[in-house]
Design a protein around this motif. Structure first.
Motif, short mmCIF file in Angstrom:
data_model
loop_
_atom_site.label_atom_id
_atom_site.label_comp_id
_atom_site.label_asym_id
_atom_site.label_seq_id
_atom_site.Cartn_x
_atom_site.Cartn_y
_atom_site.Cartn_z
N ALA A 1 0.29 -1.18 -0.16
CA ALA A 1 -0.42 -0.33 0.06
C ALA A 1 0.79 1.53 -0.10
CB ALA A 1 -0.93 -0.15 1.09
N PRO A 2 -0.13 2.77 -0.41
CA PRO A 2 0.82 4.03 -0.69
C PRO A 2 1.55 4.06 1.00
CG PRO A 2 -0.99 3.77 -1.79
CD PRO A 2 -0.49 2.31 -1.00
N GLY A 3 2.65 3.90 1.02
CA GLY A 3 3.38 4.87 2.75
C GLY A 3 3.55 3.34 2.89
N ASN A 4 4.05 2.89 1.71
CA ASN A 4 4.99 0.64 2.42
C ASN A 4 6.37 1.56 2.00
OD1 ASN A 4 6.55 -0.89 2.48
ND2 ASN A 4 4.59 -1.68 3.78
N GLY A 5 7.59 1.92 2.19
CA GLY A 5 8.51 2.17 1.88
C GLY A 5 8.99 1.19 0.33
N LEU A 6 7.98 -0.05 0.97
CA LEU A 6 8.62 -0.78 -0.15
C LEU A 6 8.28 -0.38 -1.54
CD1 LEU A 6 8.58 -5.10 1.63
CD2 LEU A 6 10.52 -3.37 0.47
N ALA A 7 7.05 0.26 -1.67
CA ALA A 7 6.01 0.21 -2.76
C ALA A 7 6.86 1.50 -3.44
CB ALA A 7 4.73 1.00 -1.64
N ASP A 8 7.57 2.72 -2.95
CA ASP A 8 8.38 3.19 -3.23
C ASP A 8 9.17 2.43 -4.20
OD1 ASP A 8 6.86 5.79 -2.32
OD2 ASP A 8 8.02 6.13 -1.20
N PHE A 9 10.05 1.60 -3.34
CA PHE A 9 11.23 1.27 -3.60
C PHE A 9 10.65 0.14 -5.17
CE2 PHE A 9 13.59 -2.36 -4.50
CZ PHE A 9 15.46 -1.74 -4.54
N VAL A 10 9.95 -0.30 -5.10
CA VAL A 10 9.21 -1.09 -6.39
C VAL A 10 9.03 -0.76 -7.34
CG1 VAL A 10 7.85 -2.94 -6.97
CG2 VAL A 10 8.82 -3.42 -4.64
N ASP A 11 8.43 0.33 -7.20
CA ASP A 11 8.07 1.58 -7.98
C ASP A 11 9.12 2.01 -8.90
OD1 ASP A 11 5.23 1.71 -7.84
OD2 ASP A 11 4.97 3.17 -6.95
N ALA A 12 10.46 2.29 -7.79
CA ALA A 12 11.25 2.80 -8.23
C ALA A 12 12.52 2.01 -9.35
CB ALA A 12 12.32 3.25 -7.35
N ALA A 13 12.34 0.73 -8.66
CA ALA A 13 13.18 -0.04 -9.61
C ALA A 13 12.68 -0.63 -10.68
CB ALA A 13 13.01 -1.58 -8.93
N CYS A 14 10.94 -0.60 -11.12
CA CYS A 14 10.62 -1.19 -12.15
C CYS A 14 10.71 0.54 -13.38
CB CYS A 14 9.14 -1.01 -11.69
SG CYS A 14 8.70 -2.65 -11.15
N ARG A 15 10.26 2.02 -12.46
CA ARG A 15 11.01 2.75 -13.90
C ARG A 15 11.89 2.98 -13.74
NH1 ARG A 15 8.34 5.32 -9.22
NH2 ARG A 15 10.27 6.78 -8.86
N GLU A 16 13.15 2.25 -13.00
CA GLU A 16 14.27 2.11 -13.92
C GLU A 16 14.18 1.08 -15.48
OE1 GLU A 16 17.31 0.91 -11.17
OE2 GLU A 16 17.20 2.74 -9.60
N ARG A 17 13.32 -0.08 -15.39
CA ARG A 17 13.43 -0.53 -16.41
C ARG A 17 12.75 0.00 -18.00
NH1 ARG A 17 15.89 -2.22 -12.29
NH2 ARG A 17 17.19 -3.73 -12.05
N GLY A 18 11.96 0.60 -16.89
CA GLY A 18 11.23 1.95 -18.42
C GLY A 18 9.51 1.42 -18.62
N PHE A 19 9.07 1.06 -16.91
CA PHE A 19 7.82 1.04 -16.91
C PHE A 19 6.88 1.13 -15.51
CE2 PHE A 19 9.37 -3.24 -15.81
CZ PHE A 19 7.87 -3.82 -14.68
N GLN A 20 5.63 1.74 -15.56
CA GLN A 20 5.09 1.83 -14.27
C GLN A 20 4.06 1.02 -13.80
OE1 GLN A 20 5.98 4.38 -12.05
NE2 GLN A 20 4.58 3.26 -10.48
N PRO A 21 4.08 0.13 -12.42
CA PRO A 21 4.05 -1.53 -12.76
C PRO A 21 2.08 -0.45 -11.80
CG PRO A 21 5.18 -1.03 -10.45
CD PRO A 21 5.75 0.15 -11.79
N TRP A 22 1.14 -1.19 -12.24
CA TRP A 22 0.44 -1.48 -12.50
C TRP A 22 -1.05 -2.09 -10.87
CZ3 TRP A 22 -4.58 -3.73 -13.67
CH2 TRP A 22 -4.15 -5.49 -14.30
#
Length: 288
Positions: A193-214
């Motif tokens: 869920a938003p606010g969990n630091g893992l959510a931000d980390f996973v979003d950043a890892a996917c953005r580095e690979r060119g996509f935003q996870p939904w």
């Protein structure tokens, strides 16, 4: 205004009763009431509303309570620090961390610590986000923090190593070696869920690979993420160390790897007992 008065009023608030607080503190109720009235005179305003069958904080009391709790905690840490300087390995070691490390990497360290130092209590402070952890440590919440390596930290900081992240898929999913996260870009993910630091980390890892996870599913519980992914609700990227040995989902390494740098840090140089705990952390087998 004394720490004893602080302790008395905090106990009354926690117990909701002068009678129960007096019993817990081993003092008479008149003596307890006298000390709280003296505290209120020092503050200059009532801190408690005394109702026929209960007590409750006044607005001034609600503003005062967090500082009183902090003062009592600081006093306990000061006493513990003094005992450590005297060579007495007793008291309490306060450790702050993030939820995912409490689930995975820390329990073996804490178990070994407990075996080596049975007279030292562990006080664990858990945070949802690395930013919350950092902010808590700037206030001196704990003796040491264990979490994502802070950026531009002015105090003590000791690099521990990297935390490996893996992709979790349902049982029976065919795979032959590491996978590119981009191959799952079009799928709905299991995300914290938003606010969990893992959510931000996973979003950043996917953005580095060119996509935003939904998100197909978002969960408040970090431990639920791999369980839901294994149930077929979507892929999930999680720290390998949160997975139990009997986990029945398919676990795949991403290519390129996904890692999070971890550190032990604090506002000042650690004392000998805290240094001993950091020594155990170094033996925990983090990735180089």
């Amino acid at each position: 205004m004394t720490l004893r008065q602080f302790e008395y009023l905090v106990t009354v608030v926690d117990e909701g009763s002068f009678t129960r607080a007096a019993e817990l503190l081993h003092v008479t109720q008149p003596a307890l009431s006298h000390q709280i009235r003296a505290l209120e005179r020092s503050v200059g305003t009532p801190l408690l509303d005394r109702l026929p069958r209960a007590v409750r904080l006044t607005p001034a009391g609600r503003a005062w309570l967090p500082f009183a709790r902090s003062a009592l905690a600081d006093a306990e840490r000061a006493a513990t620090a003094a005992r450590r300087v005297g060579g007495l390995e007793c008291g309490e070691l306060a450790v702050a961390t993030v939820y995912s490390l409490t689930l995975g990497a820390l329990p073996p360290v804490l178990r070994k610590w407990r075996a080596l130092h049975p007279d030292v209590r562990i006080r664990l402070f858990e945070h949802r986000h690395a930013d919350e952890l950092r902010e808590a440590m700037t206030r001196g919440q704990a003796d040491v923090a264990v979490g994502p390596r802070p950026v531009e930290w002015s105090g003590y900081c000791h690099y521990l190593g990297g935390e490996e992240f893996v992709l979790v898929l349902p049982p029976g999913t065919a795979h032959d070696g590491p996978v590119d996260l981009r191959s799952f870009a079009d799928q709905g993910w299991v995300l914290p869920a938003p606010g969990n630091g893992l959510a931000d980390f996973v979003d950043a890892a996917c953005r580095e690979r060119g996509f935003q996870p939904w998100a197909a599913v978002r969960t408040e519980q970090t431990a639920s993420v791999p369980v839901l992914a294994a149930a077929g609700l979507g892929p999930a990227l999680v720290p390998r160390n949160v997975l139990p040995e009997t986990f029945d989902g398919v676990v795949v390494r991403p290519d390129p790897p996904v890692r999070r740098e971890l550190a032990a840090f604090g506002p000042k140089e650690p004392d000998p007992l805290t240094s001993a705990f950091i020594g155990l952390l170094e033996q925990a087998g983090w990735d180089a």
